[in-house]
Design a protein around this motif. Structure first.
Motif, PDB file in Angstrom:
ATOM      1  N   GLY A 162       0.708  -1.276   0.113  1.00 27.51           N
ATOM      2  CA  GLY A 162      -0.096   0.109   0.147  1.00 27.51           C
ATOM      3  C   GLY A 162       0.902   1.376   0.036  1.00 27.51           C
ATOM      4  O   GLY A 162       0.533   2.158  -0.587  1.00 27.51           O
ATOM      5  N   GLU A 163       1.892   1.289   0.972  1.00 28.59           N
ATOM      6  CA  GLU A 163       2.652   2.434   0.741  1.00 28.59           C
ATOM      7  C   GLU A 163       3.364   2.671  -0.485  1.00 28.59           C
ATOM      8  O   GLU A 163       3.407   3.817  -0.652  1.00 28.59           O
ATOM      9  N   GLN A 164       3.798   1.727  -1.093  1.00 26.52           N
ATOM     10  CA  GLN A 164       4.394   1.860  -2.257  1.00 26.52           C
ATOM     11  C   GLN A 164       3.666   2.365  -3.416  1.00 26.52           C
ATOM     12  O   GLN A 164       4.094   3.140  -4.226  1.00 26.52           O
ATOM     13  N   VAL A 165       2.366   1.583  -3.420  1.00 29.49           N
ATOM     14  CA  VAL A 165       1.329   2.138  -4.512  1.00 29.49           C
ATOM     15  C   VAL A 165       1.120   3.502  -4.299  1.00 29.49           C
ATOM     16  O   VAL A 165       0.724   4.345  -5.299  1.00 29.49           O
ATOM     17  N   MET A 166       1.016   3.915  -3.147  1.00 30.67           N
ATOM     18  CA  MET A 166       0.636   5.513  -2.712  1.00 30.67           C
ATOM     19  C   MET A 166       1.674   6.403  -3.039  1.00 30.67           C
ATOM     20  O   MET A 166       1.397   7.410  -2.972  1.00 30.67           O
ATOM     21  N   GLU A 167       2.830   5.945  -3.002  1.00 33.11           N
ATOM     22  CA  GLU A 167       4.200   6.855  -3.068  1.00 33.11           C
ATOM     23  C   GLU A 167       4.038   7.889  -3.932  1.00 33.11           C
ATOM     24  O   GLU A 167       4.192   9.124  -3.448  1.00 33.11           O
ATOM     25  N   PRO A 168       3.911   7.632  -5.334  1.00 33.14           N
ATOM     26  CA  PRO A 168       3.880   8.796  -6.225  1.00 33.14           C
ATOM     27  C   PRO A 168       2.709   9.887  -5.810  1.00 33.14           C
ATOM     28  O   PRO A 168       3.085  11.055  -5.866  1.00 33.14           O
ATOM     29  N   LEU A 169       1.690   9.499  -5.404  1.00 34.67           N
ATOM     30  CA  LEU A 169       0.603  10.578  -4.894  1.00 34.67           C
ATOM     31  C   LEU A 169       1.011  11.142  -3.716  1.00 34.67           C
ATOM     32  O   LEU A 169       0.906  12.531  -3.710  1.00 34.67           O
ATOM     33  N   ARG A 170       1.413  10.428  -2.715  1.00 32.05           N
ATOM     34  CA  ARG A 170       2.099  11.098  -1.375  1.00 32.05           C
ATOM     35  C   ARG A 170       3.028  12.214  -1.637  1.00 32.05           C
ATOM     36  O   ARG A 170       3.214  13.199  -1.180  1.00 32.05           O
ATOM     37  N   ILE A 171       4.106  11.670  -2.814  1.00 31.46           N
ATOM     38  CA  ILE A 171       5.145  12.859  -2.974  1.00 31.46           C
ATOM     39  C   ILE A 171       4.547  13.893  -3.577  1.00 31.46           C
ATOM     40  O   ILE A 171       5.081  15.299  -3.270  1.00 31.46           O
ATOM     41  N   SER A 172       3.453  13.917  -4.365  1.00 31.73           N
ATOM     42  CA  SER A 172       2.895  15.269  -5.026  1.00 31.73           C
ATOM     43  C   SER A 172       1.809  15.715  -4.026  1.00 31.73           C
ATOM     44  O   SER A 172       0.998  16.684  -4.318  1.00 31.73           O
ATOM     45  N   GLY A 173       1.939  15.415  -2.928  1.00 32.29           N
ATOM     46  CA  GLY A 173       1.270  16.206  -1.925  1.00 32.29           C
ATOM     47  C   GLY A 173      -0.126  15.638  -1.563  1.00 32.29           C
ATOM     48  O   GLY A 173      -1.197  16.394  -0.895  1.00 32.29           O
ATOM     49  N   VAL A 174      -0.732  14.660  -2.325  1.00 31.26           N
ATOM     50  CA  VAL A 174      -2.199  14.152  -1.955  1.00 31.26           C
ATOM     51  C   VAL A 174      -2.186  13.637  -0.690  1.00 31.26           C
ATOM     52  O   VAL A 174      -1.385  12.923   0.036  1.00 31.26           O
ATOM     53  N   SER A 175      -3.469  13.757  -0.114  1.00 26.88           N
ATOM     54  CA  SER A 175      -3.871  13.486   1.257  1.00 26.88           C
ATOM     55  C   SER A 175      -3.886  12.105   1.371  1.00 26.88           C
ATOM     56  O   SER A 175      -3.874  11.153   0.647  1.00 26.88           O
ATOM     57  N   ARG A 176      -3.225  11.587   2.555  1.00 23.78           N
ATOM     58  CA  ARG A 176      -3.226   9.983   2.734  1.00 23.78           C
ATOM     59  C   ARG A 176      -4.709   9.385   2.476  1.00 23.78           C
ATOM     60  O   ARG A 176      -4.718   8.194   2.031  1.00 23.78           O
ATOM     61  N   ALA A 177      -5.659   9.829   3.047  1.00 30.09           N
ATOM     62  CA  ALA A 177      -6.970   9.153   2.950  1.00 30.09           C
ATOM     63  C   ALA A 177      -7.319   9.002   1.244  1.00 30.09           C
ATOM     64  O   ALA A 177      -7.822   7.981   1.087  1.00 30.09           O
ATOM     65  N   GLU A 178      -6.997  10.129   0.371  1.00 29.99           N
ATOM     66  CA  GLU A 178      -7.152  10.021  -0.937  1.00 29.99           C
ATOM     67  C   GLU A 178      -6.305   9.222  -1.708  1.00 29.99           C
ATOM     68  O   GLU A 178      -6.546   8.453  -2.416  1.00 29.99           O
ATOM     69  N   SER A 179      -5.109   9.204  -1.134  1.00 27.73           N
ATOM     70  CA  SER A 179      -4.154   8.376  -1.685  1.00 27.73           C
ATOM     71  C   SER A 179      -4.442   6.812  -1.637  1.00 27.73           C
ATOM     72  O   SER A 179      -4.436   5.792  -2.480  1.00 27.73           O
TER      73      SER A 179
END
Ligand SMILES: Nc1ncnc2c1ncn2[C@@H]1O[C@H](COP(=O)(O)OP(=O)(O)O)[C@@H](O)[C@H]1O
Ligand code: SF4
Ligand SMILES: [Mg+2]
Length: 343
Positions: free
Chosen positions: A126-143
């Motif tokens: 999960g952390e890895q799939v979310m990483e590109p979004l988290r790097i661009s500032g997308v919230s955790r819930a949305e990611s």
């Protein structure tokens, strides 16, 4: 600096991309090594892709496919690159590293051969799939919501709970789905997949390709599929570009390439593909091996292995020219001095 010339290859190189073009690579040349011992890995490579295009880049191991993909993504700072790589209206070769970070993994997704190498064994899926979004500032819930949705799109059952697992808990095919999810989560317009199924067994290869086919069609996503195996491209791509010894030597629609391959090298590659409906058996196997980039023969690089080589082939490297089937081919058989003259 452009020189004045009339060769078809250079005319082609100087043509600007159509406004509807997504990716337009022009005259990409890649040099590596030191100034004293410089080696040209790729020579004046050009390729156009429209939005939603599915193109295969094919050739034996060592032909320059991966370095071309890596140069497009500017992954090797040591490569000396020339030419242009227009993507969505900007030349990637002119961007600085910070600007490239915004392109890589966001506008262009990448999938490589070894899914284990692309994943961090110590981070959850999960952390890895979310990483590109988290790097661009997308919230955790949305990611999290988008990660779950893209994993479901890729057929990962119980996505929410599997996001808490680690890569070693996934099979090879499932890991490649995760890598694909990482590439897709930012909603890119192009995926570059370099031998994405080579490390998988045949049945899983088929599943992953079928999935890529379905998802790319549904999303209208352009895919550049890099493979040494012409057998995997038939059902997946619209167009095939063939590389040999750092150059594009053939490009045609997948139908034309399979039914009437222009370049002797393409004919040889096709002979290695087991097909029950093969109608043009010209070569059984390609004898010999591709040359090392430091040791290319003069003239056509394929000439030592080509059953049709004639005197011109040994002294002059053939330019890309229009082929009879509507693509382009670099072979003297189709040139001004070749057999097809005037036909
Ligand atoms: N970083 C590098 N420095 C020098 N030569 C390289 C480098 N990476 C690849 N090569 C050489 O470039 C050629 C093309 O390699 P590659 O693009 O990996 O081939 P392919 O993906 O078609 O199998 C090979 O001869 C390879 O040895
Ligand atoms: S240019 Fe000559 S050697 Fe090269 S592929 Fe064509 S016929 Fe063969
Ligand atoms: Mg490769």
């Amino acid at each position: 600096m452009k020189t004045m010339t009339n060769t078809p290859a250079q005319k082609d190189a100087e043509r600007r991309p159509d406004p509807g073009t997504l990716l337009s690579v022009r005259d990409l040349t890649i040099e590596a090594g030191s100034k004293e011992l410089s080696v040209r890995l790729v020579d004046h490579f050009s390729l156009d892709m429209a939005p939603g295009d599915r193109v295969a880049l094919v050739g034996e191991s060592g032909s320059g496919k991966s370095v071309t993909a890596r140069a497009i993504m500017r992954l090797d700072p040591d490569f000396r690159l020339s030419g242009t790589v227009d993507f969505e209206g900007q030349d990637l070769l002119k961007l600085n590293e910070k600007q490239m970070v915004a392109v890589r993994g966001h506008k262009i997704g990448m999938v490589f051969q070894d899914p284990m190498g692309a994943l961090n064994p110590l981070m959850t899926i999960g952390e890895q799939v979310m990483e590109p979004l988290r790097i661009s500032g997308v919230s955790r819930a949305e990611s999290e919501r988008r990660a779950k949705s893209v994993l479901e799109e890729l057929g990962v059952a119980n996505a929410e709970s599997r996001m808490k697992a680690y890569p070693h808990e996934f099979s090879g095919g499932m890991r490649q789905r995760v890598v694909l999810a990482m590439a897709l989560i930012s909603d890119p317009s192009l995926i570059i997949a370099d031998e994405p199924t080579t490390a998988l067994d045949v049945r899983v290869q088929e599943q992953v390709l079928t999935l890529m086919d379905k998802v790319s069609k549904e999303r209208g996503l352009a895919v550049l599929l890099i493979t040494h195996d012409l057998g995997t491209v038939a059902g997946f791509t619209d167009r095939v570009a063939v590389m040999y010894s750092g150059r594009k030597v053939d490009e045609a629609s997948v139908d034309a390439l399979f039914s009437n391959p222009a370049h002797p090298y393409t004919q040889g590659l096709l002979q290695a593909v087991p097909r029950i409906d093969q109608t043009v058996p010209r070569l059984l196997t390609i004898p010999g091996a591709p040359p090392h980039p430091l040791n290319r023969p003069t003239g056509c690089a394929f000439s030592p292995r080509c059953p049709f080589a004639f005197d011109l082939c040994l002294v002059e490297s053939p330019e890309l020219r229009p082929s009879p089937e509507g693509g382009v081919v670099a072979c003297h058989l189709y040139g001004a001095s070749g057999k097809d003259e005037g036909s």
